[in-house]
Design a protein around this motif. Sequence first.
Motif, PDB file in Angstrom:
ATOM      1  N   TYR A 128       0.996  16.898  42.076  1.00  0.00           N
ATOM      2  CA  TYR A 128       1.515  18.232  41.805  1.00  0.00           C
ATOM      3  C   TYR A 128       1.243  19.227  42.927  1.00  0.00           C
ATOM      4  CZ  TYR A 128       2.877  17.470  36.966  1.00  0.00           C
ATOM      5  OH  TYR A 128       3.510  17.055  35.837  1.00  0.00           O
ATOM      6  N   HIS A 129       0.330  18.898  43.794  1.00  0.00           N
ATOM      7  CA  HIS A 129       0.026  19.813  44.882  1.00  0.00           C
ATOM      8  C   HIS A 129       1.029  19.685  46.027  1.00  0.00           C
ATOM      9  CE1 HIS A 129      -3.692  20.855  42.922  1.00  0.00           C
ATOM     10  NE2 HIS A 129      -4.041  19.583  42.848  1.00  0.00           N
ATOM     11  N   GLN A 130       1.980  18.775  45.885  1.00  0.00           N
ATOM     12  CA  GLN A 130       2.956  18.516  46.935  1.00  0.00           C
ATOM     13  C   GLN A 130       4.336  18.981  46.484  1.00  0.00           C
ATOM     14  OE1 GLN A 130       2.819  14.318  47.962  1.00  0.00           O
ATOM     15  NE2 GLN A 130       0.726  14.185  47.230  1.00  0.00           N
ATOM     16  N   ALA A 131       5.095  19.548  47.416  1.00  0.00           N
ATOM     17  CA  ALA A 131       6.510  19.800  47.146  1.00  0.00           C
ATOM     18  C   ALA A 131       7.255  18.467  47.294  1.00  0.00           C
ATOM     19  CB  ALA A 131       7.058  20.812  48.148  1.00  0.00           C
ATOM     20  N   PRO A 132       8.277  18.239  46.472  1.00  0.00           N
ATOM     21  CA  PRO A 132       8.871  19.149  45.503  1.00  0.00           C
ATOM     22  C   PRO A 132       8.312  19.030  44.094  1.00  0.00           C
ATOM     23  CG  PRO A 132      10.242  17.238  45.663  1.00  0.00           C
ATOM     24  CD  PRO A 132       9.075  16.993  46.606  1.00  0.00           C
ATOM     25  N   PHE A 133       7.295  18.177  43.895  1.00  0.00           N
ATOM     26  CA  PHE A 133       6.803  17.942  42.536  1.00  0.00           C
ATOM     27  C   PHE A 133       6.223  19.208  41.913  1.00  0.00           C
ATOM     28  CE2 PHE A 133       6.295  14.073  45.094  1.00  0.00           C
ATOM     29  CZ  PHE A 133       7.224  13.267  44.450  1.00  0.00           C
ATOM     30  N   SER A 134       5.647  20.071  42.739  1.00  0.00           N
ATOM     31  CA  SER A 134       5.085  21.322  42.240  1.00  0.00           C
ATOM     32  C   SER A 134       6.163  22.260  41.716  1.00  0.00           C
ATOM     33  CB  SER A 134       4.299  22.017  43.354  1.00  0.00           C
ATOM     34  OG  SER A 134       5.140  22.288  44.468  1.00  0.00           O
ATOM     35  N   GLN A 135       7.427  21.970  42.020  1.00  0.00           N
ATOM     36  CA  GLN A 135       8.539  22.839  41.639  1.00  0.00           C
ATOM     37  C   GLN A 135       9.269  22.349  40.380  1.00  0.00           C
ATOM     38  OE1 GLN A 135       8.961  23.289  46.424  1.00  0.00           O
ATOM     39  NE2 GLN A 135      10.784  22.723  45.300  1.00  0.00           N
ATOM     40  N   ILE A 136       8.789  21.250  39.796  1.00  0.00           N
ATOM     41  CA  ILE A 136       9.393  20.703  38.581  1.00  0.00           C
ATOM     42  C   ILE A 136       8.484  21.047  37.407  1.00  0.00           C
ATOM     43  CG2 ILE A 136      10.103  18.579  37.425  1.00  0.00           C
ATOM     44  CD1 ILE A 136      10.784  17.503  40.267  1.00  0.00           C
ATOM     45  N   VAL A 137       9.061  21.569  36.331  1.00  0.00           N
ATOM     46  CA  VAL A 137       8.280  22.187  35.263  1.00  0.00           C
ATOM     47  C   VAL A 137       8.627  21.584  33.907  1.00  0.00           C
ATOM     48  CG1 VAL A 137       8.113  24.339  36.560  1.00  0.00           C
ATOM     49  CG2 VAL A 137       9.988  24.050  34.944  1.00  0.00           C
ATOM     50  N   LYS A 138       7.762  21.868  32.942  1.00  0.00           N
ATOM     51  CA  LYS A 138       7.972  21.455  31.555  1.00  0.00           C
ATOM     52  C   LYS A 138       8.659  22.603  30.826  1.00  0.00           C
ATOM     53  CE  LYS A 138       6.570  18.241  28.387  1.00  0.00           C
ATOM     54  NZ  LYS A 138       7.312  18.635  27.213  1.00  0.00           N
ATOM     55  N   VAL A 139       9.782  22.287  30.183  1.00  0.00           N
ATOM     56  CA  VAL A 139      10.571  23.279  29.452  1.00  0.00           C
ATOM     57  C   VAL A 139      10.673  22.806  28.004  1.00  0.00           C
ATOM     58  CG1 VAL A 139      12.804  24.427  29.260  1.00  0.00           C
ATOM     59  CG2 VAL A 139      11.881  23.892  31.517  1.00  0.00           C
ATOM     60  N   GLY A 140       9.788  23.313  27.144  1.00  0.00           N
ATOM     61  CA  GLY A 140       9.750  22.806  25.775  1.00  0.00           C
ATOM     62  C   GLY A 140       9.419  21.326  25.782  1.00  0.00           C
ATOM     63  N   LYS A 141      10.290  20.513  25.171  1.00  0.00           N
ATOM     64  CA  LYS A 141      10.118  19.066  25.193  1.00  0.00           C
ATOM     65  C   LYS A 141      10.896  18.426  26.333  1.00  0.00           C
ATOM     66  CE  LYS A 141       9.252  18.676  20.227  1.00  0.00           C
ATOM     67  NZ  LYS A 141       9.681  18.042  18.955  1.00  0.00           N
ATOM     68  N   CYS A 142      11.481  19.241  27.178  1.00  0.00           N
ATOM     69  CA  CYS A 142      12.337  18.739  28.259  1.00  0.00           C
ATOM     70  C   CYS A 142      11.730  19.056  29.623  1.00  0.00           C
ATOM     71  CB  CYS A 142      13.731  19.361  28.141  1.00  0.00           C
ATOM     72  SG  CYS A 142      14.671  18.868  26.675  1.00  0.00           S
ATOM     73  N   GLY A 160       7.247  32.733  21.756  1.00  0.00           N
ATOM     74  CA  GLY A 160       6.402  31.552  21.732  1.00  0.00           C
ATOM     75  C   GLY A 160       6.853  30.461  22.688  1.00  0.00           C
ATOM     76  N   PHE A 161       8.035  30.620  23.275  1.00  0.00           N
ATOM     77  CA  PHE A 161       8.565  29.588  24.172  1.00  0.00           C
ATOM     78  C   PHE A 161       8.120  29.865  25.595  1.00  0.00           C
ATOM     79  CE2 PHE A 161      11.646  27.407  26.802  1.00  0.00           C
ATOM     80  CZ  PHE A 161      11.780  26.191  26.150  1.00  0.00           C
ATOM     81  N   LYS A 162       7.509  28.857  26.234  1.00  0.00           N
ATOM     82  CA  LYS A 162       6.979  29.038  27.580  1.00  0.00           C
ATOM     83  C   LYS A 162       7.416  27.903  28.498  1.00  0.00           C
ATOM     84  CE  LYS A 162       2.798  31.510  26.128  1.00  0.00           C
ATOM     85  NZ  LYS A 162       1.316  31.503  26.169  1.00  0.00           N
ATOM     86  N   VAL A 163       7.542  28.231  29.752  1.00  0.00           N
ATOM     87  CA  VAL A 163       7.718  27.247  30.819  1.00  0.00           C
ATOM     88  C   VAL A 163       6.333  26.953  31.389  1.00  0.00           C
ATOM     89  CG1 VAL A 163       8.600  26.942  33.170  1.00  0.00           C
ATOM     90  CG2 VAL A 163      10.078  27.884  31.391  1.00  0.00           C
ATOM     91  N   ARG A 164       6.059  25.676  31.645  1.00  0.00           N
ATOM     92  CA  ARG A 164       4.727  25.263  32.072  1.00  0.00           C
ATOM     93  C   ARG A 164       4.789  24.554  33.416  1.00  0.00           C
ATOM     94  NH1 ARG A 164       1.652  25.925  27.503  1.00  0.00           N
ATOM     95  NH2 ARG A 164       2.880  26.112  25.588  1.00  0.00           N
ATOM     96  N   VAL A 165       4.006  25.034  34.357  1.00  0.00           N
ATOM     97  CA  VAL A 165       3.943  24.454  35.700  1.00  0.00           C
ATOM     98  C   VAL A 165       2.753  23.512  35.796  1.00  0.00           C
ATOM     99  CG1 VAL A 165       3.757  24.960  38.171  1.00  0.00           C
ATOM    100  CG2 VAL A 165       4.984  26.520  36.675  1.00  0.00           C
TER     101      VAL A 165
END
Length: 218
Positions: free
Chosen positions: A11-25, A55-60
């Motif tokens: 996760y400390h590397q691009a581009p993986f650090s730029q992909i996020v958790k959106v709910g269950k997706c 209550g809906f959040k994006v998670r990095v």
Amino acid sequence: DDRIKPGKEIYHQAPFSQIVKVGKCTGALVGPNLVLSAYHCVDHITKGDGSISKGFKVRVNRYGFSSKETSRVKALVHGGGSGDERDWAILILEKNLGSRFGYFPVQDHVNDHHLVNLFGFSADLGNNNPSFHQDCQIRRIEGDLLLHDCDSSGGASGAPLWRKSRNGYVIVGLHIGGRRLPGEANIRRFRAKKYEHEIANVAVLPHLFFNEIYERLP
């Protein structure tokens, strides 16, 4: 199945650090405060008065049950569809997570047969831990949809298809659904409408949401 389950240090590397958790997706940072995902992943977060559920959040950097940073969503722009070329959404965040973790540019023109990558939260491998399929392939383009053979399952919807270009990592498609294998007729899995194919999964071509993103960039 050619997916791998990388450790959280990636996760400390691009581009993986730029992909996020959106709910269950899954989703991708595409601007300082913009996230691209599939609309069917977020069609439930808008309340009757037009506001977004707090209550809906994006998670990095989601790994296991921890995230490095989160943000609420303050607005939503979308195509309004589910399982077709309108199945895209742009989440406008309260925080500028992209300024901290970086974000993808989006390529508006895509050629078929490119090698691409998919990094997402496939449920069959543990929905809180991402998996990675490197150098899968765009099989062909049909209308506004892109067929690809990147391995995935439910939870990877909204993941970007990305590749490395001369200018860094760019998004060339938005994954919205997977094929159903023989014998899986009774398995509950999101399936793209009007789509049947024996070799590939389906993604939305980026020209459909390209302008909506770039109109909102600084």
